[in-house]
Each structure stands twice: as structure tokens, then as C-alpha cells.
Motif scaffolding. Structure first.
Motif, short mmCIF file in Angstrom:
data_model
loop_
_atom_site.label_atom_id
_atom_site.label_comp_id
_atom_site.label_asym_id
_atom_site.label_seq_id
_atom_site.Cartn_x
_atom_site.Cartn_y
_atom_site.Cartn_z
N VAL A 130 26.04 17.78 -6.27
CA VAL A 130 26.84 18.58 -5.35
C VAL A 130 25.94 19.47 -4.49
O VAL A 130 24.78 19.67 -4.80
CB VAL A 130 27.90 19.44 -6.07
CG1 VAL A 130 28.95 18.57 -6.73
CG2 VAL A 130 27.25 20.36 -7.07
N ASN A 131 26.51 19.99 -3.40
CA ASN A 131 25.73 20.73 -2.42
C ASN A 131 26.52 21.89 -1.85
O ASN A 131 27.74 21.92 -1.90
CB ASN A 131 25.36 19.82 -1.24
CG ASN A 131 24.58 18.61 -1.69
OD1 ASN A 131 23.37 18.63 -1.75
ND2 ASN A 131 25.28 17.54 -2.05
N THR A 186 30.10 20.26 -2.42
CA THR A 186 30.23 19.06 -1.60
C THR A 186 29.54 17.89 -2.29
O THR A 186 28.32 17.76 -2.26
CB THR A 186 29.62 19.32 -0.20
OG1 THR A 186 30.18 20.53 0.29
CG2 THR A 186 29.92 18.19 0.73
N THR A 187 30.35 17.04 -2.91
CA THR A 187 29.81 15.94 -3.72
C THR A 187 29.12 14.90 -2.83
O THR A 187 29.68 14.47 -1.83
CB THR A 187 30.94 15.27 -4.51
OG1 THR A 187 31.58 16.27 -5.30
CG2 THR A 187 30.41 14.19 -5.43
N LEU A 188 27.91 14.53 -3.23
CA LEU A 188 27.08 13.54 -2.53
C LEU A 188 26.87 13.89 -1.05
O LEU A 188 26.59 13.01 -0.24
CB LEU A 188 27.67 12.13 -2.68
CG LEU A 188 27.79 11.61 -4.12
CD1 LEU A 188 28.33 10.18 -4.14
CD2 LEU A 188 26.45 11.66 -4.85
N GLY A 189 26.98 15.17 -0.71
CA GLY A 189 26.72 15.61 0.66
C GLY A 189 25.31 15.29 1.11
O GLY A 189 25.06 15.14 2.31
N GLN A 190 24.40 15.14 0.14
CA GLN A 190 23.00 14.82 0.51
C GLN A 190 22.89 13.44 1.14
O GLN A 190 21.94 13.16 1.85
CB GLN A 190 22.08 14.96 -0.72
CG GLN A 190 22.24 13.90 -1.81
CD GLN A 190 23.25 14.30 -2.88
OE1 GLN A 190 24.25 14.95 -2.61
NE2 GLN A 190 22.99 13.90 -4.12
N HIS A 191 23.86 12.55 0.87
CA HIS A 191 23.82 11.21 1.47
C HIS A 191 24.59 11.14 2.79
O HIS A 191 24.51 10.14 3.50
CB HIS A 191 24.47 10.18 0.53
CG HIS A 191 23.76 10.04 -0.79
ND1 HIS A 191 22.41 10.25 -0.93
CD2 HIS A 191 24.21 9.68 -2.02
CE1 HIS A 191 22.07 10.03 -2.19
NE2 HIS A 191 23.14 9.70 -2.87
N ALA A 192 25.40 12.16 3.08
CA ALA A 192 26.41 12.02 4.13
C ALA A 192 25.86 12.29 5.53
O ALA A 192 24.97 13.12 5.71
CB ALA A 192 27.58 12.96 3.86
N ASN A 193 26.42 11.58 6.52
CA ASN A 193 26.14 11.92 7.92
C ASN A 193 27.39 12.51 8.58
O ASN A 193 27.32 12.98 9.70
CB ASN A 193 25.66 10.69 8.69
CG ASN A 193 26.75 9.64 8.83
OD1 ASN A 193 27.38 9.28 7.83
ND2 ASN A 193 26.97 9.15 10.03
N MET A 196 29.13 25.34 -14.00
CA MET A 196 28.52 24.01 -14.02
C MET A 196 27.12 24.01 -13.42
O MET A 196 26.47 22.97 -13.39
CB MET A 196 29.39 23.02 -13.22
CG MET A 196 30.76 22.73 -13.80
SD MET A 196 30.68 21.82 -15.35
CE MET A 196 29.88 20.30 -14.81
N THR A 197 26.69 25.16 -12.87
CA THR A 197 25.39 25.18 -12.19
C THR A 197 24.30 25.63 -13.14
O THR A 197 24.47 26.56 -13.93
CB THR A 197 25.41 26.11 -10.96
OG1 THR A 197 25.69 27.45 -11.40
CG2 THR A 197 26.51 25.70 -9.99
#
Lengths: 401, 377
Positions: free
Chosen positions: A215-216, A164-171, B341-342
Motif C-alpha cells: 500500500v501507498n 492505496t493498494t498497488l499504487g506503486q504499479h499504477a499510472n 498494519m504499518t
């Protein structure tokens, strides 16, 4: 056949140039040049979104009735080209280019009235919940379940999403979930909008091989989602997912990225010395640069041909897959050239640069973290349907008996 | 013709492979990568005890190997396990130059190196020299009985940990000329020597080494004044054998991991390795592995040959390894997909070792042009 822009298109290009010259903050373009914008913070990206929104250019792909600019494909191409040349940050695509077209086509009036203005105002940061550990290229085998509670007011979601790309920023996250296990895989999938602050959601960062946390993994344990957050009809999510994947394709070739990357390679190769001469005069290196530049010139025209057709109303299908394969091959080759150009200075680890302090690292060419970028961009041929999947689509479409 | 290893080398290979398999797993190495020194002194001592360093020196130098095939056997195993400890820099480069050129008092250091109690580095490349071995600008000026060194050495691997640094400097001639280059054995605590260290992308550490009026006695010179180039080129040839063998070992690990993954990862209801598109790519990797193995044998087997034969084989091998290494690293990642990639997955580190190996001692393009130049000379 006319390869030149029309008078209107040239006027539009000049308008874009003026806007970028006046409104693009220097600290943002500095971050984009060199590292492709990898070290932009959430604030940086939101600041750029707000500047574009004020100009009315945040969502060029949206119809005017939803507040978009409704540019045609050539206008969008011109903007992307100019934006790349000016080292402008990209807009974050998950809401604007991925979710929004799905809502506009399949969502309810209420959903559009509520979610679209929030996107434009920067109230929500969206991320995408598609891939799972067991469902990568075979996306339809996804296992995250959503079961309606007895009262019929909520779906209860359980499972795990990944990459999950940029999931750390997402609400907010839009997810594909399984709502029927007893039918053909593709026929039991639904499309849900989920608030990331709901109890039972856990986001865990995945550190990539270049040290970046972009990513997450997102874990769901008995997460309650109001039924109003179902997009379209239950069990028809696969149709929407496919629509999403094929809809926003004008930038799939990444021509702007490649052009900017090639300029960087040439700059590096002019200052790096080899055998007493600038590296750009080294025959083997010069041949590699020329080869990729020739490929890029042709692909740029392919890209324009295809998007012009799209502008005339015919949707790109198999051509989009072709552009993705060729586009990623070219971008990755340019990343490889940048790494080569830096010579021994490609070896230092630029993790400090990614965290924002570059002070301790030697970088006489001002090359930035070229080797890290080379490794990070191996993802280009993996995500969004790997190049093998794209080739399969091309073969299936063109060789159908 | 005989392509078997000697009994001694076979034993060394077996011992080393077993030790690294048991003691140098992914978790251990990831801890080492995250540490401040970027290396494990415990692993260093244990490998020295196993004879890994001794195998890199000849009997006359106090070791029990030192030939091309000794170097390739050791480094292939180090590469297979993704070892980041600086054996190449301490033993093959720094220690090798001292052993090749040192006088009686200087070569005493070799015993400590073999025992694992002394770290070394070779400060040769400079910010504008790229991969050219004769483009030395750092100056050495005689000042009475002393010598003064001034200059900037680039990306010196293991400089921070080194007890002694072998520094190249020019006593006469212009950058780009072979003649006029000397080597000096500089203790790490010498005044005027500044070491600005940083981590490397593929593990280990390096530094920019600044020499600001570094004052040395004339006895610090290794070999004759202005005549070090021949020895430098020969040592870099040995280091290239080490580097290529290390890359070969890492490539072997990458292809094994990929093969295993293709047989276990299922998508669309079957192992992905049963899809012809991937199966054929895997076959191509295995073909290139055989090419790579032969190329390393060519380089190692000609390390003791005349200069032209040796260097032509070194350039041929470095060129091929650069190409084959890139293919194996990139295709292994691609066939794995996201998991490769990790950072915590073994292949991520191995792929970085492979690709970054092309940035030492000349990359694939540099050696293609050098091979042409040597062929027409």
C-alpha cells in the motif's frame, strides 16, 4: 430447491477447467500456491490479464457491448471456485471491477470509448484514491480538494490519499475529491480520473507489519486535471462511490480463497508431527479445522443463494455485508490455523520469500510465509468498510423502525 | 496471601521500566530490528549492569533471584517494551541448564553470563519434534574417550551469537521416551557444528543447527548420561514463565495503545471509543488482561512446586495466554484500523511479539491437551 449444477453449468465448469489446465502458466500457479499470490510481480499479473483477455474472460462482469463476457453470477462463482482450486492469480480489481461499472453506468460515451479498451489491453493500471488519513470508516469526511481554474479547463487537486493498494504499479488513479465545502459532506464530493504522471503527485510506500510494500500514500500538490476527467456530474461523486462499493460483491465472501487455504491447512497438518502422530489427529487441532470447515460449507451455500438472487436480477444489499463479515472471519481463522500448524517453523521471517528468494529459510513442510500471511490478512476485516461498519449497515437496514 | 512484590523485586521492576522507557523506544528498536545481528550489545551490557541477568539466577548460582516471581518481573518489563534481545535463551535456558546441571568447571560460565559477556543458546527442538520435549533423535555415541553428536536442531534462537550451545542428544532409547536424553555444552567453534541463521518475524534471530560428527570430550556432558529430561522439563517450565510474562507485558502495551487511540482518533465527529461497539470490546480486553495477569502469577508462583503442580499450572497458563494474547493482538489491530498494519507503528511489533510467543514451548492447543493429560494422570 436443487443443490446440483445444471447440465449447462457443468459444461461451463468443464470448459473453465480445460482452459486453466491448458493456459495457466505453471510459474504463476506456483507463486499463488503457498503465499496467496503476494509475491506476484506487475509483469506476472499483466501476463495473466493478457491470457484471460485473449480468451475473452478478463472481465466476466462487463456487459457484452463493452467487450465483457457477461457471465451470470453462478458462472462467475464457478470460475472463481475453479480458479482458486487451480491456484490461478486473481485479476487486479481496481479497473475491471470497481471503476469500469461506474464508467459504464455514469460515464460519458467518450470516457467509455477511451478508457475501457485501454483497460482490456493493459495500457493502464488503475488504483483507488478513496481513504485519507482522517477519513477511514468515515469516508465522507474526506478533505482532498479539487477547485476549477479560472479558464474552466482544469481542476486543481490538493490533498492526500492513503492505503492505496498497488499504487506503486499504477499510472492512473480514480479519486473522490471535495468540490464543495459549503454543503452537507456527502453532497460536495466529485469523482475524478487522474493521470499519476501529472506534476505534483508523489507516491510514498507504506511498509506493512509483515514487511510487504503493498500500500501507498499518494500526495497531491496543485495537480491539474482536465475537466473531461470528471465522471458524471460535479458534486454527485458520493452516489457513484456507493454504487462502486455495492456493485461488485460476488467475490466478497472469498469462498475460493478459504477453500484453497483450508486445503493447505489440511496438507500441513497431515505432514506435521505432534506427539508421534500427524497433527491432524490431535483432537484440539482437528476440532478447530472441522469447525471452520463446517462454517465454510454453510457460507459457501449462503454465497450461492445470494448470488443466485443477484443472477435473477435482485441486487445484494445487506447480504453482501453479512458475507463480508462472515467471509473474513472464516478466512482469518484459516490463516490462524495455517500459522498454528507450522509450529516453531512459523517463527522465521519470510521477507526473503517476499522478495523472491526463499533459499535461506527453513520450511520443512513447504508451508510458505504462514505467519506473515496471518498478520497481513488482518487487513481483510479493516479495508473495504471495516466489519464494524458492515455490522452497522446490517443493523440499520434490518432494525429500521 | 500477599500479592505485593517484595521490595527488591519492586525496585527491579521500577528501574527496568524506567530504563526501557528512556532507552528502548520504537525508533531505537526498529534500528535494532533492521541490524544484521538483530540485537544491541550496548543494551545487553547496560541491562546486565542493571542486574537483569543476575535476577534470573539464585544466590547459590551466583545471582540474587532465580525464583518464578523474579523471572516474571523481569520478563514482563522486557515484554512491555518489546525487547528483542535474547535474555530468555542466554540466561533462563542456556545459562539455567548450566547452573542446574554443570560441574565445578562448567558452572564457571554462569559468572560470565551474569556479567553479560557470554551468549548462550539451547538447541533442543528438531524438525519433527514440534513441541514435544522428549522427541529427541539427535544421537550421542561414545567413541573411545570422546562423544560424537549427529543430528539437526530446529529454530534455535540466538544460535549465531551464542558462545556456547547446550545441545540435547539421545544416548539410548527411542524418540518419545524420557529416558536416554543427555545434554552437552558445545563451544560455538566446535568442528562439525554448522549454524544456518535467519531473522525471526517478531524480531531476534534463530538458526538451524546441524551436528555432523561433532566430537566432544566426555567432560562436555552436563549432568548424568541419559538423565537430562527432568532438568529440561523444569527449565522449559521456567522459560514458559518468562515467555508468558513477556507476553503479558506486551499485551499491557497493546491495550494501553488501543485505549489511547480510541480516545483520540475521531470519525463521524467524535472519538471512536465513544461508540459502544468499540467501548465494549475494549472492556472485554481489560477483563482478559486481568485473567492473563492472574494466570502468569499462577505459573510463576508454582514454579518451585512439585512436578505435577508446576506443570499443570504451566500448561494452564500457556493455554490461557495463547487465547488471551491472540484476542488482544487481533482486537487491538482491528480497533486501530489501518495504522496498526504499518511496520513503523509500535503496536505492529508488539502484536507480533504476542502472537509469536505462542509458538515457543507449546502453543495454546498443545497445552490444553497437556493440561487434560496431567489432570487425569
Amino acid at each position: 430447491m436443487d443443490l446440483s449444477y445444471s447440465a449447462e453449468e457443468i459444461a461451463f465448469r468443464d470448459e473453465v477447467r480445460t482452459f486453466l489446465a491448458e493456459k495457466l502458466p505453471k510459474d504463476l500457479s506456483d507463486k499463488v500456491s503457498g503465499s496467496d499470490g503476494d509475491d506476484l510481480t506487475k509483469d506476472d499479473m499483466e501476463r495473466w490479464h493478457a491470457i484471460l483477455n485473449e480468451q475473452g474472460w478478463l472481465v466476466p462482469n462487463w456487459p457484452k457491448k463493452f467487450g465483457g463476457a457477461e457471465w451470470n453470477a453462478v458462472q462467475r462463482h464457478i470460475f472463481e471456485e475453479e480458479a482458486a482450486a487451480a491456484n490461478s492469480p486473481r485479476t487486479v480489481p481496481f479497473g475491471f471491477s470497481m471503476l469500469a461499472p461506474v464508467l459504464q453506468k455514469f460515464g460519458s460515451q467518450e470516457q467509455n470509448d477511451y478508457w475501457l479498451p485501454r483497460m482490456l489491453n493493459g495500457d493502464d493500471w488503475w488504483c483507488q484514491g478513496y481513504s485519507e488519513p482522517g477519513a477511514g470508516s468515515d469516508l465522507a469526511s474526506l478533505k482532498t480538494t479539487a477547485v476549477k481554474n479560472e479558464a474552466g479547463t482544469h481542476y486543481v487537486v490538493n490533498g492526500q490519499k492513503t492505503w492505496t493498494t498497488l499504487g506503486q504499479h499504477a499510472n492512473m488513479i480514480f479519486c473522490l475529491v471535495r468540490t464543495d465545502k459549503d454543503v452537507k459532506q456527502q453532497e460536495g464530493i466529485s469523482f475524478l480520473l487522474i493521470d499519476m504522471d501529472t506534476p505534483g503527485i508523489e507516491v510514498r510506500p507504506i511498509i506493512l507489519l509483515d514487511g510487504t510494500p503493498e500500500v501507498n500514500e499518494v500526495w497531491f500538490t496543485d495537480v491539474e486535471v482536465p475537466v473531461e476527467n470528471l465522471v458524471g456530474k460535479e458534486n454527485e461523486g458520493w452516489t457513484y462511490a456507493k454504487y462502486l462499493l455495492t456493485h461488485e460483491r460476488t467475490n466478497i465472501a472469498g469462498v475460493g480463497f478459504s477453500q484453497a487455504g483450508l486445503n493447505t491447512v489440511k496438507r500441513l497438518a497431515k505432514s506435521e508431527m505432534s506427539n508421534g502422530k500427524p497433527l491432524i489427529f490431535s483432537p484440539q487441532f482437528a476440532a478447530r479445522v472441522a469447525q471452520v470447515e463446517i462454517d465454510l460449507k454453510a457460507m459457501s451455500t449462503t454465497n450461492l443463494r445470494i448470488i443466485s438472487k443477484a443472477a435473477a436480477g435482485s441486487a445484494p444489499g445487506v447480504e453482501a455485508s453479512m458475507l463480508k463479515v462472515k467471509g473474513t472471519i472464516i478466512r482469518q481463522e484459516i490463516n490462524d490455523l495455517a500459522r498454528r500448524a507450522a509450529g516453531v517453523y512459523a517463527m522465521p521471517f519470510a521477507s526473503e520469500a517476499i522478495e523472491g528468494s526463499n533459499a535461506g529459510l527453513p520450511d520443512p513442510l513447504g508451508a510458505g510465509p504462514v505467519a506473515a500471511k496471518y498478520f497481513n490478512n488482518r487487513k481483510l476485516s479493516i479495508f473495504g468498510g471495516s466489519n464494524e461498519i458492515q455490522r452497522e449497515i446490517i443493523a440499520k437496514t434490518t432494525m429500521r423502525g | 496471601m500477599n500479592f505485593d512484590l517484595t521490595e527488591e523485586r519492586q525496585m527491579l521492576q521500577d528501574t527496568l521500566r524506567r530504563f526501557l522507557r528512556e532507552r528502548y523506544d520504537t525508533a531505537t528498536r526498529n534500528k535494532i530490528l533492521a541490524s544484521d545481528t538483530g540485537m544491541s550489545s550496548e543494551i545487553w551490557e547496560q541491562l546486565a549492569e542493571l542486574g537483569v541477568i543476575g535476577a534470573l539466577f539464585t544466590e547459590e548460582q551466583g545471582g540474587f533471584g532465580g525464583k518464578g516471581f523474579d523471572i516474571s518481573v523481569v520478563f514482563e518489563e522486557l515484554g512491555r517494551a518489546g525487547v528483542v534481545e535474547p535474555f530468555l535463551d542466554t540466561a533462563v535456558l542456556g545459562g539455567g541448564l548450566v547452573a542446574d546441571l554443570g560441574d565445578e568447571s562448567q558452572v564457571a560460565l554462569v559468572e560470565e553470563i551474569i556479567a553479560g559477556t557470554c551468549q548462550m543458546a539451547f538447541a533442543h527442538g528438531e524438525p519433527t519434534s514440534r513441541y514435544d520435549l522428549n522427541r529427541v533423535q539427535t544421537s550421542a555415541k561414545v567413541d573411545g574417550d570422546d562423544i560424537l553428536l549427529n543430528g539437526h536442531k530446529a529454530v534455535v534462537v540466538n544460535a549465531e551469537a551464542a558462545d556456547h550451545i547446550v545441545v540435547s542428544a539421545r544416548e539410548s532409547g527411542a524418540p518419545g521416551e524420557d529416558a536416554g536424553i543427555s545434554l552437552f555444552l558445545v563451544p560455538a567453534d566446535t568442528k562439525g557444528l554448522t549454524v544456518q541463521g535467519y531473522a525471526l518475524l517478531a524480531g531476534g534471530r534463530a538458526a538451524e543447527v546441524m551436528l555432523d560428527d561433532v566430537r566432544l570430550p566426555a567432560s562436555a556432558r552436563l549432568g548424568k548420561a541419559g538423565a537430562a529430561f527432568t532438568a529440561i522439563e523444569a527449565r522449559v517450565a521456567a522459560a514458559s514463565v518468562a515467555q508468558c510474562a513477556e507476553t503479558l507485558g506486551a499485551m499491557d502495551t497493546a491495550t494501553h495503545l488501543t485505549k489511547d487511540y480510541l480516545l483520540t482518533r475521531k470519525q463521524f465527529g467524535r472519538p471512536i471509543g465513544t461508540f459502544q461497539a468499540l467501548a465494549h470490546r475494549m472492556s472485554d480486553l481489560l477483563i482478559e488482561m486481568e485473567q492473563a495477569r492472574s494466570a502468569v502469577i499462577n505459573a510463576a508462583g508454582h514454579l518451585e512446586a512439585d512436578r505435577k503442580t508446576r506443570e499443570s499450572n504451566i500448561s494452564a497458563t500457556k493455554n490461557l495466554m495463547g487465547r488471551a494474547g491472540r484476542l488482544v493482538a487481533e482486537d487491538s489491530i482491528q480497533m486501530h484500523g489501518g495504522i496498526a498494519m504499518t511496520q513503523e507503528y509500535e503496536l505492529a511489533h508488539i502484536a507480533k511479539r504476542i502472537v509469536m510467543g505462542d509458538h515457543r514451548f507449546g502453543d495454546t492447543d498443545y497445552h490444553l491437551e497437556r493440561f487434560i493429560a496431567l489432570s487425569v494422570a
